[in-house]
Structure formats: C-alpha cells, structure tokens
Design a protein around this motif. Structure first.
Motif, PDB file in Angstrom:
ATOM      1  N   THR A  29      39.751  30.662  31.554  1.00  0.00           N
ATOM      2  CA  THR A  29      39.844  29.703  32.652  1.00  0.00           C
ATOM      3  C   THR A  29      40.257  30.420  33.931  1.00  0.00           C
ATOM      4  OG1 THR A  29      40.457  27.914  31.144  1.00  0.00           O
ATOM      5  CG2 THR A  29      41.004  27.613  33.463  1.00  0.00           C
ATOM      6  N   PRO A  30      39.541  30.203  35.040  1.00  0.00           N
ATOM      7  CA  PRO A  30      39.871  30.940  36.268  1.00  0.00           C
ATOM      8  C   PRO A  30      41.112  30.391  36.974  1.00  0.00           C
ATOM      9  CG  PRO A  30      38.025  29.453  36.655  1.00  0.00           C
ATOM     10  CD  PRO A  30      38.324  29.374  35.196  1.00  0.00           C
ATOM     11  N   ILE A  31      41.973  31.302  37.354  1.00  0.00           N
ATOM     12  CA  ILE A  31      43.103  30.994  38.237  1.00  0.00           C
ATOM     13  C   ILE A  31      42.841  31.703  39.556  1.00  0.00           C
ATOM     14  CG2 ILE A  31      45.588  31.141  38.603  1.00  0.00           C
ATOM     15  CD1 ILE A  31      45.991  31.358  35.620  1.00  0.00           C
ATOM     16  N   VAL A  32      42.813  30.941  40.638  1.00  0.00           N
ATOM     17  CA  VAL A  32      42.607  31.509  41.968  1.00  0.00           C
ATOM     18  C   VAL A  32      43.904  31.341  42.753  1.00  0.00           C
ATOM     19  CG1 VAL A  32      41.297  31.354  44.123  1.00  0.00           C
ATOM     20  CG2 VAL A  32      40.138  31.042  41.924  1.00  0.00           C
ATOM     21  N   GLY A  53      46.251  37.988  30.074  1.00  0.00           N
ATOM     22  CA  GLY A  53      45.887  38.012  28.673  1.00  0.00           C
ATOM     23  C   GLY A  53      45.124  36.786  28.227  1.00  0.00           C
ATOM     24  N   GLU A  54      45.285  35.672  28.984  1.00  0.00           N
ATOM     25  CA  GLU A  54      44.658  34.412  28.591  1.00  0.00           C
ATOM     26  C   GLU A  54      43.762  33.810  29.672  1.00  0.00           C
ATOM     27  OE1 GLU A  54      47.832  31.866  26.509  1.00  0.00           O
ATOM     28  OE2 GLU A  54      48.972  33.420  27.565  1.00  0.00           O
ATOM     29  N   TYR A  55      43.879  34.310  30.898  1.00  0.00           N
ATOM     30  CA  TYR A  55      43.187  33.673  32.012  1.00  0.00           C
ATOM     31  C   TYR A  55      42.487  34.711  32.888  1.00  0.00           C
ATOM     32  CZ  TYR A  55      46.174  29.866  30.497  1.00  0.00           C
ATOM     33  OH  TYR A  55      46.805  28.916  29.733  1.00  0.00           O
ATOM     34  N   ARG A  56      41.476  34.248  33.605  1.00  0.00           N
ATOM     35  CA  ARG A  56      40.761  35.074  34.578  1.00  0.00           C
ATOM     36  C   ARG A  56      41.477  34.920  35.923  1.00  0.00           C
ATOM     37  NH1 ARG A  56      34.547  33.857  36.625  1.00  0.00           N
ATOM     38  NH2 ARG A  56      34.385  35.594  38.124  1.00  0.00           N
ATOM     39  N   CYS A  57      42.192  35.926  36.338  1.00  0.00           N
ATOM     40  CA  CYS A  57      43.015  35.855  37.543  1.00  0.00           C
ATOM     41  C   CYS A  57      42.269  36.459  38.732  1.00  0.00           C
ATOM     42  CB  CYS A  57      44.336  36.577  37.326  1.00  0.00           C
ATOM     43  SG  CYS A  57      45.382  35.773  36.086  1.00  0.00           S
ATOM     44  N   ILE A  58      42.061  35.660  39.766  1.00  0.00           N
ATOM     45  CA  ILE A  58      41.312  36.063  40.952  1.00  0.00           C
ATOM     46  C   ILE A  58      42.253  35.950  42.153  1.00  0.00           C
ATOM     47  CG2 ILE A  58      39.319  35.542  42.403  1.00  0.00           C
ATOM     48  CD1 ILE A  58      38.082  34.233  39.832  1.00  0.00           C
ATOM     49  N   THR A  59      42.487  37.068  42.809  1.00  0.00           N
ATOM     50  CA  THR A  59      43.514  37.139  43.845  1.00  0.00           C
ATOM     51  C   THR A  59      42.908  37.642  45.150  1.00  0.00           C
ATOM     52  OG1 THR A  59      45.030  37.763  42.041  1.00  0.00           O
ATOM     53  CG2 THR A  59      45.862  37.920  44.295  1.00  0.00           C
ATOM     54  N   PRO A  60      42.438  36.741  46.006  1.00  0.00           N
ATOM     55  CA  PRO A  60      41.813  37.155  47.272  1.00  0.00           C
ATOM     56  C   PRO A  60      42.837  37.497  48.354  1.00  0.00           C
ATOM     57  CG  PRO A  60      40.938  35.050  46.448  1.00  0.00           C
ATOM     58  CD  PRO A  60      42.217  35.321  45.730  1.00  0.00           C
ATOM     59  N   ASP A  61      42.347  38.245  49.343  1.00  0.00           N
ATOM     60  CA  ASP A  61      43.069  38.424  50.606  1.00  0.00           C
ATOM     61  C   ASP A  61      42.443  37.446  51.600  1.00  0.00           C
ATOM     62  OD1 ASP A  61      44.567  40.484  49.532  1.00  0.00           O
ATOM     63  OD2 ASP A  61      43.277  42.060  50.322  1.00  0.00           O
ATOM     64  N   TRP A  62      43.069  36.308  51.763  1.00  0.00           N
ATOM     65  CA  TRP A  62      42.528  35.296  52.669  1.00  0.00           C
ATOM     66  C   TRP A  62      42.750  35.714  54.123  1.00  0.00           C
ATOM     67  CZ3 TRP A  62      39.454  32.452  49.997  1.00  0.00           C
ATOM     68  CH2 TRP A  62      39.750  32.157  48.655  1.00  0.00           C
ATOM     69  N   THR A  96      34.281  26.830  38.152  1.00  0.00           N
ATOM     70  CA  THR A  96      34.585  25.424  37.898  1.00  0.00           C
ATOM     71  C   THR A  96      35.871  25.347  37.078  1.00  0.00           C
ATOM     72  OG1 THR A  96      33.225  25.426  35.892  1.00  0.00           O
ATOM     73  CG2 THR A  96      32.159  24.722  37.946  1.00  0.00           C
ATOM     74  N   ASP A  97      36.452  24.159  37.030  1.00  0.00           N
ATOM     75  CA  ASP A  97      37.717  23.948  36.304  1.00  0.00           C
ATOM     76  C   ASP A  97      38.775  24.946  36.756  1.00  0.00           C
ATOM     77  OD1 ASP A  97      39.308  22.556  34.460  1.00  0.00           O
ATOM     78  OD2 ASP A  97      38.908  24.009  32.874  1.00  0.00           O
ATOM     79  N   VAL A  98      38.826  25.179  38.052  1.00  0.00           N
ATOM     80  CA  VAL A  98      39.702  26.192  38.641  1.00  0.00           C
ATOM     81  C   VAL A  98      41.149  25.714  38.658  1.00  0.00           C
ATOM     82  CG1 VAL A  98      40.248  27.435  40.777  1.00  0.00           C
ATOM     83  CG2 VAL A  98      37.862  27.145  40.050  1.00  0.00           C
ATOM     84  N   VAL A  99      42.055  26.620  38.333  1.00  0.00           N
ATOM     85  CA  VAL A  99      43.486  26.397  38.555  1.00  0.00           C
ATOM     86  C   VAL A  99      43.828  27.058  39.888  1.00  0.00           C
ATOM     87  CG1 VAL A  99      45.818  26.711  37.682  1.00  0.00           C
ATOM     88  CG2 VAL A  99      43.892  26.489  36.068  1.00  0.00           C
ATOM     89  N   LEU A 100      44.190  26.264  40.871  1.00  0.00           N
ATOM     90  CA  LEU A 100      44.528  26.788  42.192  1.00  0.00           C
ATOM     91  C   LEU A 100      46.037  26.922  42.280  1.00  0.00           C
ATOM     92  CD1 LEU A 100      42.648  27.486  44.579  1.00  0.00           C
ATOM     93  CD2 LEU A 100      43.185  25.249  45.560  1.00  0.00           C
ATOM     94  N   ILE A 279      53.977  28.369  34.768  1.00  0.00           N
ATOM     95  CA  ILE A 279      52.531  28.190  34.913  1.00  0.00           C
ATOM     96  C   ILE A 279      51.869  28.212  33.544  1.00  0.00           C
ATOM     97  CG2 ILE A 279      50.406  29.219  35.786  1.00  0.00           C
ATOM     98  CD1 ILE A 279      52.041  30.228  38.196  1.00  0.00           C
ATOM     99  N   ARG A 280      52.244  29.173  32.709  1.00  0.00           N
ATOM    100  CA  ARG A 280      51.646  29.283  31.381  1.00  0.00           C
ATOM    101  C   ARG A 280      51.907  28.015  30.545  1.00  0.00           C
ATOM    102  NH1 ARG A 280      54.520  32.948  29.618  1.00  0.00           N
ATOM    103  NH2 ARG A 280      53.470  34.702  30.610  1.00  0.00           N
ATOM    104  N   ASP A 281      53.134  27.531  30.573  1.00  0.00           N
ATOM    105  CA  ASP A 281      53.467  26.316  29.826  1.00  0.00           C
ATOM    106  C   ASP A 281      52.680  25.119  30.357  1.00  0.00           C
ATOM    107  OD1 ASP A 281      55.355  24.756  27.978  1.00  0.00           O
ATOM    108  OD2 ASP A 281      55.694  23.785  29.913  1.00  0.00           O
TER     109      ASP A 281
END
Length: 287
Positions: A29-32, A53-62, A96-100, A279-281
């Motif tokens: 699941t993506p986390i942005v 380990g469990e999530y796709r972490c995407i960390t932009p420089d806005w 999709t189904d993004v965790v912001l 966050i994980r919980d």
C-alpha cells in the motif's frame, strides 16, 4: 533536496506544474509523505525505515522552498493549487488507496487534497500542522513579509546559513526539542540560498498564503469519511496548539486522535519511532 539514502532511490515526476523529485522504497500500500515550508523529504528519514517492510513509501521534495528543481512560471501556489499538484503527482504514479501522511504546511495541503481530490486517498495521517486560522503560525509570520520581495527573500535565505539563527524561535527553534543535524539543515536551507528559481517559487508561495484557504478546507473536512489519524505534540511552545488537533478531530467524521510528549511540531524528528508505531497500528487496524 532530500539527501537521506534511507528514503530510497531518487526519481522524478514531470507534472504540468513542473518536475517533482521523490525517493521511493518498499512495496505494498502506498504511503505518500508531505512536508512543510523550507523543508523536504528528509523530515521523514527516521520514520520511513520503520514502515518500508510493509508499505511502499514515497517521499517527494515538494516545491515549498527546499526543492532543487523550480516549478514552471505561472504555477498556482495557493493551498488548493498545491492540492491539485499533489493529485497530479498521485495520478502520474498511478497510485490509488493512498495513505497521505503530512506535517506542518504539508498538513494544510493534505486537508485541501482530502476536500478537493479525495478519490485516490484511502487514509489520512495529520501530524502538527497549519489549520483553520493558524496559517502561518505567529512565530513565522515574518516569512510572509520577507518572502515577498527579492531583497527580503535574499536576506532571509542568507540568514538561515547560521546555526544560531536556525535555532531561534523565529526559524526552526520551536519546531523540535532537539537540534536538527547540520547536514539535514543544509538540505533544508541551501536551495533557497543558491537557486534563484527556488526563491521565485517561495515568493509565489508566501504571497498565496491565506487563512481563507485553510478555513475553507477545514469546513470541507466533514465530507472526508475515510479513516484519519491525527498525531499531535503536547509541545511547550504552542506553535500548533492542541485545540487545533481537537478541532480537526471534530470536523473529520472518522478520526482517531493521539498525543506525543517530549516533542515539538516536527514529531518525525523528536519522536520518529513512536510516530511510526502509531501509523503502523492505525494502518493495521483501520478498515
């Protein structure tokens, strides 16, 4: 730009408004992640490793003052303009189904995304951030004055070179209980000093800041029914007073509110393990 290799490999998304660099690591699941002004993805460098380990972490420089690649002329830096930029980024990556997950100014932008562009969001996490009539917070209101003119902006950028200035209450001093490492502070402050296009972007940003946007976003949160976690700091400086956390929780129909002690507003700096655990919980227990 962010320098923390623990955030993953560096990528670039070319959006209508301009290029956005981001780091990515993990799968699932993506986390942005969203940061605030004069900051970048390095804000999340101690949180991401706990989640990859469990999530796709995407960390932009806005494009909020610590980015490397300037936006195109005419970019809309209003709160809702930046929300559209976030939505364009999510679309470009086909997410999709993004965790912001958001902090500081990024939290205000995340609220605007939830109100105007909720279709790609699955869940929302707000840490101490601008909201309602607190945009910008009083200790840094001067940024709206200094950032409007080339001379003022140049003086602001050059002053942030000094560690003594960085720890003043009118700079980064109220954001953390402990000093931010020197190399991270350089990643936050050097783009504004060295890149004229970044200074131009920042000037456009501060000119567009208005509480009418955060007030509108706050009222609209009643329409966002997806699970939301609010993690606030009981910080002694009252940069983001706890009443705003309660107000956000009241406005959001499906919100969970948690508090952290011994932390400034940058909870990812002062309490990264505790924040990651919350966050994980939240992600494991929310539908």
């Amino acid at each position: 730009m962010a320098i923390s290799v623990q955030l993953g490999d560096l990528h670039r998304a070319d959006l209508t408004a301009g290029p956005v660099e981001f780091r990515e690591k993990g799968s699932g699941t993506p986390i942005v992640f969203l940061h605030g002004i004069i900051a970048n993805g390095d804000v999340w460098r101690n949180v991401v490793p706990e989640l990859v380990g469990e999530y796709r972490c995407i960390t932009p420089d806005w494009p909020l003052g610590s980015h490397r690649l300037p936006m195109r002329d005419g970019t809309d830096f209003t709160l809702f303009g930046l929300a559209t930029l976030i939505d364009d980024f999510l679309e470009a990556l086909e997410l999709t189904d993004v965790v912001l997950v958001a902090n500081d100014t990024g939290g205000a932008i995340a609220q605007a995304v939830a109100v105007r562009h909720p279709h790609r969001l699955g869940r929302l996490v707000l840490t101490p951030c601008d909201a309602f009539d607190n945009f910008l917070p009083l200790p840094i209101k001067h940024l709206q004055i200094l950032g409007r003119t080339p001379v003022g902006l140049y003086l602001l950028a050059q002053s942030l070179r000094s560690p003594l200035i960085q720890r003043l209450p009118i700079a980064f001093g109220r954001l953390t209980e402990r000093p931010i490492p020197a190399e991270i502070m350089r990643s936050y402050t050097e783009p504004l000093r060295r890149i004229s296009g970044v200074r131009r972007d920042f000037a456009g940003l501060v000119r567009a800041i208005s509480t009418r946007f955060t007030e509108e976003a706050g009222r609209g949160l009643a329409s966002f029914s997806r699970p939301t976690l609010i993690v606030w700091a009981r910080e002694r400086h009252r940069f983001f007073p706890v009443r705003y956390a309660h107000q956000l929780a009241d406005n959001l129909p499906n919100a969970r509110l948690e508090f952290l002690d011994d932390s400034g507003p940058f909870v990812s700096e002062d309490q990264p393990m505790a924040l990651a655990g919350l966050i994980r919980d939240f992600l494991e227990t929310s539908p």
